[in-house]
Design an enzyme around this catalytic site. Structure first.
Site, short mmCIF file in Angstrom:
data_model
loop_
_atom_site.label_atom_id
_atom_site.label_comp_id
_atom_site.label_asym_id
_atom_site.label_seq_id
_atom_site.Cartn_x
_atom_site.Cartn_y
_atom_site.Cartn_z
N LYS A 267 -17.31 90.86 -75.39
CA LYS A 267 -17.19 90.76 -73.93
C LYS A 267 -17.06 92.17 -73.33
O LYS A 267 -16.46 93.04 -73.95
CB LYS A 267 -15.92 89.97 -73.56
CG LYS A 267 -16.02 88.48 -73.78
CD LYS A 267 -14.75 87.79 -73.34
CE LYS A 267 -14.80 86.31 -73.62
NZ LYS A 267 -15.80 85.57 -72.84
N ARG A 341 -17.39 75.75 -77.73
CA ARG A 341 -18.15 74.52 -78.01
C ARG A 341 -18.31 74.29 -79.51
O ARG A 341 -18.42 73.16 -79.98
CB ARG A 341 -19.51 74.59 -77.30
CG ARG A 341 -20.39 75.69 -77.76
CD ARG A 341 -21.50 76.02 -76.76
NE ARG A 341 -21.01 76.78 -75.61
CZ ARG A 341 -21.77 77.17 -74.59
NH1 ARG A 341 -23.06 76.86 -74.56
NH2 ARG A 341 -21.27 77.85 -73.59
N1 BES Z 1 -13.66 81.64 -73.08
C1 BES Z 1 -14.91 81.85 -72.47
C2 BES Z 1 -15.02 81.26 -71.08
C3 BES Z 1 -14.09 81.85 -70.04
C4 BES Z 1 -14.49 82.91 -69.28
C5 BES Z 1 -12.88 81.28 -69.81
C6 BES Z 1 -13.65 83.42 -68.32
C7 BES Z 1 -12.04 81.78 -68.85
C8 BES Z 1 -12.43 82.85 -68.09
C9 BES Z 1 -16.05 81.25 -73.33
O1 BES Z 1 -15.81 81.21 -74.68
C10 BES Z 1 -17.25 82.09 -73.10
O2 BES Z 1 -17.21 83.23 -73.45
N2 BES Z 1 -18.28 81.52 -72.51
C11 BES Z 1 -19.47 82.25 -72.22
C12 BES Z 1 -20.64 81.37 -72.47
C13 BES Z 1 -21.94 82.10 -72.54
C14 BES Z 1 -21.99 83.02 -73.73
C15 BES Z 1 -23.06 81.10 -72.63
C16 BES Z 1 -19.39 82.68 -70.76
O3 BES Z 1 -18.82 81.97 -69.94
O4 BES Z 1 -19.88 83.77 -70.47
ZN ZN Z 2 -16.32 83.09 -75.61
#
Ligand code: BES
Ligand code: ZN
Ligand code: ZN
Length: 492
Positions: A267, A341
């Site tokens: 991230k 997921r």
């Molecule tokens: N834990 C995150 C989602 C999230 C983001 C929760 C911000 C709370 C605040 C999840 O695991 C994630 O990283 N999702 C990605 C999905 C993408 C790679 C398709 C996202 O939301 O960017």
């Molecule tokens: Zn994630």
């Protein structure tokens, strides 16, 4: 903070907070106290009419310190309105410099509620709003904090009884907030399990699957997410079987990513902040099971929390890896940050194979885009069953904080998950409809005939600003909603 309902007929001493309805003047119980009309005159002098957001603090000749809090007029359902009023009073509580405070609710005696009592709902909202997480502050606050809230009541027994069940929910919300607030260094998967054991929930059997046991079961998606982390993964199982033997249980699955770095798809810096709360779905399942057990509901409920850390190391999953899930489907890991997921898929499958539920509900901080869609107002609901959707919506409407909004699961989203090499990709092509493709991914792990709902709480799990019934930080979203869903199910 303790709450006590008391019939206080004697002279009042100390600090007192009283909600005042717009245009209703001095609350009846205080008229008795106000022989010299100090309150009435102070209200006029300060142009206080009881409008929402107005406050007026008055020192009575008797020494009693009264803060009148304008609450406007009831809006929407009175039950939730009363909770918001309580939440507003919590902000007043924070400025009080005494250990004990009285709340006078006689100004709300005309507000009629169907179940429980007005004072009980108000106290519940007060509790929700008064939460704080300061276990790691070593410097004691200079001003004493309120330890006891005494609610003046004309029928303390009725209020006490009504508050008992709300207190079970409040406690569940606090537990979920506590778990979500804990930093990842303090609460890795193993410590999460220990924290849940320490809750000593009545009539809840705890089981824990470790890495070896999950390997045997073929929970490879879950294990792949965990393999980059030094912390071992666990599957936490909570069984509450107080329903009829022959009744299929409701299975709840909560995402328990104790820290989400994104893994190989690391991230960006700003998005790493607060990623400790990526186990808030799991925390909500824990809080719900505790509330359900405290309420002694006659139902069978299973709570599952797959617990992992999504980290980056030489052992971490690569992008392009192909993994076979517990249900046999192969998954191409196109993005290691779409890890929630993956762990949910295996946990959901395990839950269905083991407990044969008719209803399966998962709750997860799954996709960041929810924040763009809803701000912090709603969580997303996806479901394959209209009845389950409306039952959850009804429960949600009965809560003050846990608002949900249904989003569509159009069959075409399935096509976006196609992979050139495996049965499924873990992200949707092009990145469109991120929350719906995530939901559609999960749907691939729902057995035929199972009623399933998915709650994406990424938008609402953490607040950056205070709301009346949820101070900024972890919200405990889902505990009120899911517990209310079970309460309604009990009464159906
Ligand atoms: N834990 C995150 C989602 C999230 C983001 C929760 C911000 C709370 C605040 C999840 O695991 C994630 O990283 N999702 C990605 C999905 C993408 C790679 C398709 C996202 O939301 O960017
Ligand atoms: Zn994630
Ligand atoms: Zn995540």
């Amino acid at each position: 903070m303790k709450f006590e309902f008391k019939n206080c007929d004697g002279v009042l001493q100390g600090t007192l907070i009283a909600p005042v309805l717009e245009g209703m003047g001095v609350p009846p119980r205080l008229v008795r106290e106000d022989k010299e009309e100090t309150l009435a005159r102070a209200m006029t002098a300060q142009n206080f009419t009881g409008k929402k957001g107005e406050f007026c603090t008055v020192l009575m000749p008797t020494g009693l310190c009264v803060t009148l809090a304008g609450v406007g007029k009831p809006e929407g359902a009175v039950e939730t309105w009363l909770q918001t009023v309580g939440g507003t009073l919590a902000t007043v509580l924070k400025s009080v410099r005494h250990k004990e405070v009285m709340i006078c609710t006689s100004g709300l005696s005309d507000v009629k509620v169907k179940t429980a009592t007005a004072a009980a709902y108000l106290t519940f909202g007060l509790g929700l709003g008064a939460y704080s997480f300061d276990v790691y502050k070593t410097k004691k606050k200079e001003t004493p904090e309120v330890e006891l809230v005494r609610i003046l009541s004309s029928d303390p027994e009725a209020d006490e009884t009504a508050f008992e069940s709300l207190f079970a929910v409040l406690n569940g919300v606090y537990e979920a907030r506590d778990l979500s607030s804990e930093p990842a260094n303090m609460l890795p998967p193993a410590e999460f399990v220990e924290a849940v054991k320490a809750l000593k929930m009545k009539n809840v059997t705890l089981k824990v699957l470790d890495k070896k046991q999950m390997q045997k079961l073929g929970m490879n998606l879950l294990l792949t997410v965990a393999q980059g982390a030094a912390e071992a993964p666990y599957l936490l199982i909570m069984e509450y079987m107080k329903g009829k033997k022959e009744d299929a249980p409701v299975v709840l699955v909560g995402k328990g990513v104790c820290f989400d770095s994104g893994g190989m798809n690391l991230k960006p810096s700003a998005s790493l902040t607060h990623m400790k709360y990526d186990m808030s779905g799991g925390a909500a399942v824990v809080g719900t099971l505790h509330a359900v057990s405290e309420l002694g509901l006659k139902q069978n409920v299973i709570g599952l929390v797959p617990l992992v850390e999504n980290m980056l190391s030489d052992r971490a999953a690569h992008t392009d890896d192909v993994i076979q899930s517990m249900n046999g489907k192969t998954v191409e890991i196109a993005n290691t940050d779409a890890e929630g997921r993956l762990i949910l898929a295996d946990a959901m499958w395990y839950g269905q194979e083991t407990y044969h539920p008719q209803t399966l509900i998962d709750i997860a901080t799954l996709t960041g885009v929810m924040k763009y869609v809803f701000g912090s107002q709603y969580a997303g609901l996806f479901t394959n069953d209209k009845g389950l959707g409306s039952a959850l919506k009804k429960a949600s409407d009965e809560t003050v904080m846990d608002q949900i909004w249904e989003l569509p699961l159009h069959p075409d989203y399935e096509k976006m998950l196609s992979s050139d090499i495996a049965d499924l990709s873990n992200i949707g092509k092009g990145g469109d409809a991120g929350s719906a493709t995530a939901a559609m991914f999960l749907k691939n792990f729902v057995a035929d005939g199972v009623k399933w709902a998915h709650l994406d709480i990424a938008s609402v799990g953490w607040l950056s600003a205070d709301k009346p019934c949820a101070p900024k930080g972890a919200t405990g979203f889902g505990v009120q909603l899911l517990t209310q869903y079970f309460i309604n199910r009990e009464n159906a």
